[in-house]
Design a protein around this motif. Sequence first.
Motif, PDB file in Angstrom:
ATOM      1  N   GLU A  97      22.908   5.820 -14.547  1.00  0.00           N
ATOM      2  CA  GLU A  97      24.149   6.591 -14.454  1.00  0.00           C
ATOM      3  C   GLU A  97      24.848   6.679 -15.805  1.00  0.00           C
ATOM      4  O   GLU A  97      25.411   7.712 -16.159  1.00  0.00           O
ATOM      5  CB  GLU A  97      25.075   5.969 -13.416  1.00  0.00           C
ATOM      6  CG  GLU A  97      24.609   6.196 -11.996  1.00  0.00           C
ATOM      7  CD  GLU A  97      25.479   5.491 -10.961  1.00  0.00           C
ATOM      8  OE1 GLU A  97      26.511   4.888 -11.341  1.00  0.00           O
ATOM      9  OE2 GLU A  97      25.123   5.539  -9.775  1.00  0.00           O
ATOM     10  N   ALA A  98      24.793   5.591 -16.567  1.00  0.00           N
ATOM     11  CA  ALA A  98      25.488   5.575 -17.856  1.00  0.00           C
ATOM     12  C   ALA A  98      24.757   6.379 -18.922  1.00  0.00           C
ATOM     13  O   ALA A  98      25.391   7.003 -19.772  1.00  0.00           O
ATOM     14  CB  ALA A  98      25.659   4.125 -18.332  1.00  0.00           C
ATOM     15  N   THR A  99      23.439   6.380 -18.870  1.00  0.00           N
ATOM     16  CA  THR A  99      22.672   7.041 -19.931  1.00  0.00           C
ATOM     17  C   THR A  99      22.242   8.452 -19.579  1.00  0.00           C
ATOM     18  O   THR A  99      21.882   9.224 -20.471  1.00  0.00           O
ATOM     19  CB  THR A  99      21.394   6.227 -20.254  1.00  0.00           C
ATOM     20  OG1 THR A  99      20.548   6.211 -19.097  1.00  0.00           O
ATOM     21  CG2 THR A  99      21.726   4.816 -20.700  1.00  0.00           C
ATOM     22  N   GLY A 100      22.241   8.780 -18.293  1.00  0.00           N
ATOM     23  CA  GLY A 100      21.774  10.091 -17.872  1.00  0.00           C
ATOM     24  C   GLY A 100      20.260  10.182 -17.786  1.00  0.00           C
ATOM     25  O   GLY A 100      19.712  11.243 -17.482  1.00  0.00           O
ATOM     26  N   ARG A 101      19.593   9.075 -18.057  1.00  0.00           N
ATOM     27  CA  ARG A 101      18.134   9.066 -17.929  1.00  0.00           C
ATOM     28  C   ARG A 101      17.742   8.887 -16.475  1.00  0.00           C
ATOM     29  O   ARG A 101      18.542   8.477 -15.646  1.00  0.00           O
ATOM     30  CB  ARG A 101      17.529   7.943 -18.785  1.00  0.00           C
ATOM     31  CG  ARG A 101      17.683   8.216 -20.253  1.00  0.00           C
ATOM     32  CD  ARG A 101      17.153   7.179 -21.198  1.00  0.00           C
ATOM     33  NE  ARG A 101      16.290   6.139 -20.677  1.00  0.00           N
ATOM     34  CZ  ARG A 101      15.625   5.293 -21.434  1.00  0.00           C
ATOM     35  NH1 ARG A 101      15.726   5.361 -22.745  1.00  0.00           N
ATOM     36  NH2 ARG A 101      14.880   4.352 -20.906  1.00  0.00           N
ATOM     37  N   ARG A 102      16.497   9.186 -16.177  1.00  0.00           N
ATOM     38  CA  ARG A 102      15.997   9.021 -14.817  1.00  0.00           C
ATOM     39  C   ARG A 102      15.840   7.538 -14.488  1.00  0.00           C
ATOM     40  O   ARG A 102      15.594   6.708 -15.368  1.00  0.00           O
ATOM     41  CB  ARG A 102      14.689   9.766 -14.643  1.00  0.00           C
ATOM     42  CG  ARG A 102      14.908  11.293 -14.705  1.00  0.00           C
ATOM     43  CD  ARG A 102      13.625  12.009 -14.589  1.00  0.00           C
ATOM     44  NE  ARG A 102      12.926  11.836 -15.876  1.00  0.00           N
ATOM     45  CZ  ARG A 102      12.138  12.738 -16.413  1.00  0.00           C
ATOM     46  NH1 ARG A 102      11.922  13.864 -15.794  1.00  0.00           N
ATOM     47  NH2 ARG A 102      11.548  12.524 -17.564  1.00  0.00           N
ATOM     48  N   VAL A 103      15.996   7.220 -13.214  1.00  0.00           N
ATOM     49  CA  VAL A 103      15.941   5.828 -12.758  1.00  0.00           C
ATOM     50  C   VAL A 103      14.623   5.179 -13.164  1.00  0.00           C
ATOM     51  O   VAL A 103      14.605   4.046 -13.644  1.00  0.00           O
ATOM     52  CB  VAL A 103      16.172   5.737 -11.232  1.00  0.00           C
ATOM     53  CG1 VAL A 103      15.878   4.346 -10.709  1.00  0.00           C
ATOM     54  CG2 VAL A 103      17.597   6.149 -10.887  1.00  0.00           C
ATOM     55  N   TRP A 104      13.528   5.884 -12.997  1.00  0.00           N
ATOM     56  CA  TRP A 104      12.240   5.273 -13.317  1.00  0.00           C
ATOM     57  C   TRP A 104      12.112   4.978 -14.808  1.00  0.00           C
ATOM     58  O   TRP A 104      11.482   3.995 -15.201  1.00  0.00           O
ATOM     59  CB  TRP A 104      11.065   6.116 -12.810  1.00  0.00           C
ATOM     60  CG  TRP A 104      10.894   7.450 -13.484  1.00  0.00           C
ATOM     61  CD1 TRP A 104      11.378   8.647 -13.079  1.00  0.00           C
ATOM     62  CD2 TRP A 104      10.161   7.713 -14.689  1.00  0.00           C
ATOM     63  NE1 TRP A 104      11.017   9.642 -13.955  1.00  0.00           N
ATOM     64  CE2 TRP A 104      10.253   9.090 -14.953  1.00  0.00           C
ATOM     65  CE3 TRP A 104       9.435   6.909 -15.564  1.00  0.00           C
ATOM     66  CZ2 TRP A 104       9.660   9.691 -16.054  1.00  0.00           C
ATOM     67  CZ3 TRP A 104       8.839   7.506 -16.673  1.00  0.00           C
ATOM     68  CH2 TRP A 104       8.953   8.883 -16.907  1.00  0.00           C
ATOM     69  N   GLU A 105      12.747   5.793 -15.659  1.00  0.00           N
ATOM     70  CA  GLU A 105      12.712   5.529 -17.103  1.00  0.00           C
ATOM     71  C   GLU A 105      13.476   4.244 -17.427  1.00  0.00           C
ATOM     72  O   GLU A 105      13.013   3.418 -18.228  1.00  0.00           O
ATOM     73  CB  GLU A 105      13.324   6.700 -17.874  1.00  0.00           C
ATOM     74  CG  GLU A 105      12.500   7.955 -17.849  1.00  0.00           C
ATOM     75  CD  GLU A 105      13.203   9.098 -18.549  1.00  0.00           C
ATOM     76  OE1 GLU A 105      12.664   9.549 -19.587  1.00  0.00           O
ATOM     77  OE2 GLU A 105      14.270   9.539 -18.070  1.00  0.00           O
ATOM     78  N   GLU A 106      14.647   4.098 -16.816  1.00  0.00           N
ATOM     79  CA  GLU A 106      15.426   2.885 -17.038  1.00  0.00           C
ATOM     80  C   GLU A 106      14.709   1.661 -16.480  1.00  0.00           C
ATOM     81  O   GLU A 106      14.730   0.600 -17.073  1.00  0.00           O
ATOM     82  CB  GLU A 106      16.817   3.006 -16.410  1.00  0.00           C
ATOM     83  CG  GLU A 106      17.733   3.972 -17.104  1.00  0.00           C
ATOM     84  CD  GLU A 106      18.025   3.616 -18.557  1.00  0.00           C
ATOM     85  OE1 GLU A 106      17.792   2.463 -18.992  1.00  0.00           O
ATOM     86  OE2 GLU A 106      18.497   4.505 -19.283  1.00  0.00           O
ATOM     87  N   PHE A 107      14.064   1.842 -15.324  1.00  0.00           N
ATOM     88  CA  PHE A 107      13.322   0.741 -14.717  1.00  0.00           C
ATOM     89  C   PHE A 107      12.245   0.237 -15.670  1.00  0.00           C
ATOM     90  O   PHE A 107      12.115  -0.966 -15.914  1.00  0.00           O
ATOM     91  CB  PHE A 107      12.699   1.190 -13.388  1.00  0.00           C
ATOM     92  CG  PHE A 107      11.926   0.113 -12.701  1.00  0.00           C
ATOM     93  CD1 PHE A 107      12.546  -0.718 -11.784  1.00  0.00           C
ATOM     94  CD2 PHE A 107      10.578  -0.095 -12.972  1.00  0.00           C
ATOM     95  CE1 PHE A 107      11.844  -1.729 -11.145  1.00  0.00           C
ATOM     96  CE2 PHE A 107       9.865  -1.090 -12.348  1.00  0.00           C
ATOM     97  CZ  PHE A 107      10.499  -1.917 -11.429  1.00  0.00           C
ATOM     98  N   LEU A 108      11.455   1.154 -16.212  1.00  0.00           N
ATOM     99  CA  LEU A 108      10.367   0.762 -17.114  1.00  0.00           C
ATOM    100  C   LEU A 108      10.896   0.112 -18.387  1.00  0.00           C
ATOM    101  O   LEU A 108      10.345  -0.887 -18.861  1.00  0.00           O
ATOM    102  CB  LEU A 108       9.493   1.966 -17.450  1.00  0.00           C
ATOM    103  CG  LEU A 108       8.641   2.511 -16.297  1.00  0.00           C
ATOM    104  CD1 LEU A 108       7.911   3.780 -16.727  1.00  0.00           C
ATOM    105  CD2 LEU A 108       7.668   1.463 -15.796  1.00  0.00           C
ATOM    106  N   ALA A 109      11.957   0.686 -18.942  1.00  0.00           N
ATOM    107  CA  ALA A 109      12.521   0.133 -20.172  1.00  0.00           C
ATOM    108  C   ALA A 109      13.082  -1.261 -19.932  1.00  0.00           C
ATOM    109  O   ALA A 109      12.843  -2.191 -20.730  1.00  0.00           O
ATOM    110  CB  ALA A 109      13.611   1.063 -20.713  1.00  0.00           C
ATOM    111  N   LEU A 110      13.809  -1.438 -18.848  1.00  0.00           N
ATOM    112  CA  LEU A 110      14.370  -2.760 -18.536  1.00  0.00           C
ATOM    113  C   LEU A 110      13.258  -3.749 -18.228  1.00  0.00           C
ATOM    114  O   LEU A 110      13.310  -4.901 -18.659  1.00  0.00           O
ATOM    115  CB  LEU A 110      15.351  -2.663 -17.372  1.00  0.00           C
ATOM    116  CG  LEU A 110      16.027  -3.984 -16.972  1.00  0.00           C
ATOM    117  CD1 LEU A 110      16.827  -4.577 -18.124  1.00  0.00           C
ATOM    118  CD2 LEU A 110      16.910  -3.768 -15.750  1.00  0.00           C
TER     119      LEU A 110
END
Length: 135
Positions: A97-110
């Motif tokens: 929500e904060a970055t505007g990236r897709r959930v799966w992108e944030e999931f992989l990065a985290l």
Amino acid sequence: MAIDREAALFGAATHDIGKTVHLAELSGPGSAHEETKRALLLERGISPELARFAATHASWTRSDVVLEDLLVSLADKIWKNKRVPDLKDLVVVWLAEATGRRVWEEFLALDEVLSRIGDEADERLAFQASFPIHT
């Protein structure tokens, strides 16, 4: 992404302060320290806003938690290489929500970051265990 870095660092440093009263929980399981820790901080003049981490890090499903609370909870778990999927999913949603990236992108990065940190857990825990607790 705006977070209160100083508050999160304070929370990470003090979230288990109640274990100084409940020494058995320094090296073993238990939740007696949960009630003690917030009171300890408040008695010493710490603001309720900062003392909250002592309460929220173990109850991250509360409706009033914010990203900083979740990050302290996540750091507490990954220190021991413990994965809590529901907690990670909450952090991922906040990040997306904060970055505007897709959930799966944030999931992989985290996940990549958590894996790097978790991979060193055995060394950290061995170091910690090399200082026995005498009650």
